[in-house]
Design a protein around this motif. Structure first.
Motif, PDB file in Angstrom:
ATOM      1  N   TYR A  25      -6.580 -33.658 -12.131  1.00 30.65           N
ATOM      2  CA  TYR A  25      -5.281 -33.962 -12.718  1.00 30.65           C
ATOM      3  C   TYR A  25      -5.256 -33.596 -14.200  1.00 30.65           C
ATOM      4  O   TYR A  25      -6.168 -33.933 -14.949  1.00 30.65           O
TER       5      TYR A  25
ATOM      6  N   TYR B 190      -2.347 -33.057 -17.696  1.00 27.93           N
ATOM      7  CA  TYR B 190      -1.045 -33.496 -18.181  1.00 27.93           C
ATOM      8  C   TYR B 190      -0.763 -32.865 -19.547  1.00 27.93           C
ATOM      9  O   TYR B 190      -1.677 -32.620 -20.326  1.00 27.93           O
TER      10      TYR B 190
ATOM     11  N   TYR C 106       1.705 -33.847 -22.870  1.00 30.85           N
ATOM     12  CA  TYR C 106       2.588 -34.807 -23.516  1.00 30.85           C
ATOM     13  C   TYR C 106       3.041 -34.255 -24.856  1.00 30.85           C
ATOM     14  O   TYR C 106       2.364 -33.456 -25.477  1.00 30.85           O
TER      15      TYR C 106
ATOM     16  N   LEU D  52       5.805 -37.544 -21.250  1.00 35.23           N
ATOM     17  CA  LEU D  52       5.183 -36.595 -20.331  1.00 35.23           C
ATOM     18  C   LEU D  52       6.079 -35.383 -20.121  1.00 35.23           C
ATOM     19  O   LEU D  52       7.257 -35.522 -19.769  1.00 35.23           O
TER      20      LEU D  52
ATOM     21  N   TYR E 119       2.884 -32.231 -15.406  1.00 36.75           N
ATOM     22  CA  TYR E 119       1.554 -32.593 -14.970  1.00 36.75           C
ATOM     23  C   TYR E 119       1.174 -31.752 -13.749  1.00 36.75           C
ATOM     24  O   TYR E 119       2.026 -31.109 -13.132  1.00 36.75           O
TER      25      TYR E 119
ATOM     26  N   VAL F 190      -1.621 -31.812 -10.279  1.00 34.87           N
ATOM     27  CA  VAL F 190      -2.595 -32.575  -9.483  1.00 34.87           C
ATOM     28  C   VAL F 190      -3.686 -31.677  -8.927  1.00 34.87           C
ATOM     29  O   VAL F 190      -4.555 -32.138  -8.188  1.00 34.87           O
TER      30      VAL F 190
ATOM     31  N   ALA G 222      -7.678 -42.790  -7.690  1.00 30.37           N
ATOM     32  CA  ALA G 222      -6.326 -43.316  -7.853  1.00 30.37           C
ATOM     33  C   ALA G 222      -6.074 -43.841  -9.256  1.00 30.37           C
ATOM     34  O   ALA G 222      -6.618 -44.851  -9.656  1.00 30.37           O
ATOM     35  N   LEU G 223      -5.245 -43.133  -9.982  1.00 30.49           N
ATOM     36  CA  LEU G 223      -4.788 -43.542 -11.303  1.00 30.49           C
ATOM     37  C   LEU G 223      -5.897 -44.040 -12.224  1.00 30.49           C
ATOM     38  O   LEU G 223      -5.843 -45.134 -12.735  1.00 30.49           O
ATOM     39  N   PRO G 224      -6.885 -43.219 -12.462  1.00 23.85           N
ATOM     40  CA  PRO G 224      -7.867 -43.599 -13.475  1.00 23.85           C
ATOM     41  C   PRO G 224      -7.294 -43.326 -14.849  1.00 23.85           C
ATOM     42  O   PRO G 224      -6.182 -42.872 -14.987  1.00 23.85           O
ATOM     43  N   ALA G 225      -8.066 -43.617 -15.857  1.00 27.54           N
ATOM     44  CA  ALA G 225      -7.604 -43.371 -17.214  1.00 27.54           C
ATOM     45  C   ALA G 225      -7.635 -41.886 -17.525  1.00 27.54           C
ATOM     46  O   ALA G 225      -8.297 -41.104 -16.862  1.00 27.54           O
ATOM     47  N   GLN G 226      -6.885 -41.520 -18.551  1.00 30.04           N
ATOM     48  CA  GLN G 226      -6.811 -40.140 -18.968  1.00 30.04           C
ATOM     49  C   GLN G 226      -7.704 -39.883 -20.172  1.00 30.04           C
ATOM     50  O   GLN G 226      -7.926 -40.769 -20.991  1.00 30.04           O
TER      51      GLN G 226
ATOM     52  N   PHE H 116      -7.992 -37.407 -23.461  1.00 29.49           N
ATOM     53  CA  PHE H 116      -7.078 -36.596 -24.247  1.00 29.49           C
ATOM     54  C   PHE H 116      -7.797 -35.567 -25.106  1.00 29.49           C
ATOM     55  O   PHE H 116      -8.903 -35.805 -25.607  1.00 29.49           O
ATOM     56  N   GLY H 117      -7.119 -34.445 -25.306  1.00 30.45           N
ATOM     57  CA  GLY H 117      -7.548 -33.477 -26.281  1.00 30.45           C
ATOM     58  C   GLY H 117      -7.110 -33.890 -27.671  1.00 30.45           C
ATOM     59  O   GLY H 117      -6.395 -34.875 -27.841  1.00 30.45           O
TER      60      GLY H 117
END
Lengths: 112, 113
Positions: free
Chosen positions: B31, B33, B35, B45, B48, B50, B98-102, B104-105
């Motif tokens: 996954y 994304y 932003y 957002l 995104y 998947v 299922a929906l873990p944390a993201q 970021f760059g």
């Protein structure tokens, strides 16, 4: 619709004092909740997350947060703030479809 | 591991110009994304993905396009830059549970004049 509210735009605390940052969410199902910290000019770093189970979660850097379903809240706490904790803090909720919704952030200033 | 990397760090565009913001992750996350973060606002957002070949619109997709040809890369394209696209852009990735944390760059700061 999903939403996240951080009612405090800016908070100032003295070094060594305790800290609580507020976060309220609106979501129809059991939420996935997150707190992130952003230092100036940097990306977001995950502090902690809640998916299920124990409603008090521990994170990095001495932070913790408590999920209160009855209040739709997920407040972030730290017993003793350090000068290096000065940053922007974001609360986020994970919704279906791999979408995340972020609050507008709380800016923390730490006074020596 | 480098995590999530973004290039460039900063760019100035003239109105009507186009550019691609690059995002690469080396964590084998399915996954990814994009932003945007405007002053005093939370992250919104844009798009995104998947997995490779699969993308979908987020909250604010207008004026942007994305592609996902590989697991590692997720570029964001601005075709006709407008002043309203002045913002800081963050790319993020997360593993396929299922929906873990993201993760970021560091962000790309874009100024459209």
């Amino acid at each position: 619709a999903q939403s996240v509210t951080q009612p405090d735009i800016h908070i100032t605390v003295s070094e060594g004092a305790s800290l609580e940052l507020r976060c309220n969410y609106s979501y129809g199902a059991t939420p996935y909740l997150f707190w992130y910290v952003q230092s100036p000019g940097q990306g977001l770093q995950l502090l902690l997350k809640y998916f299920s189970g124990d409603t008090l979660v521990q994170g990095i850097k001495g932070f913790e947060a408590e999920f209160k379903r009855s209040q739709s809240s997920f407040n972030l706490r730290k017993p003793s703030v350090h000068w290096s904790d000065a940053a922007e803090y974001f609360c986020a909720v994970g919704a279906g479809g791999n979408q995340f919704y972020f609050g507008t952030g709380t800016s923390l200033t730490v006074i020596p | 591991n480098a995590g999530v990397t973004q290039t460039p760090k900063f760019r100035i565009l003239k109105i009507g110009q186009s550019m691609t913001l690059q995002c690469t992750q080396d964590m084998n996350h399915n996954y990814m994304y994009w932003y945007r973060q405007d002053p005093g606002m939370g992250l919104k957002l844009i798009y995104y993905s998947v997995g490779a070949g699969i993308t979908d619109k987020g909250e604010v997709p207008n004026g942007y396009n994305v592609s996902r040809s590989t697991t590692e890369d997720f570029p964001l394209r601005l075709e006709l830059a407008a002043p309203s696209q002045t913002s800081v852009y963050f790319c993020a990735s997360s593993p396929s549970t299922a929906l873990p944390a993201q993760y970021f760059g560091p962000g790309t700061r874009l100024l459209v004049l």
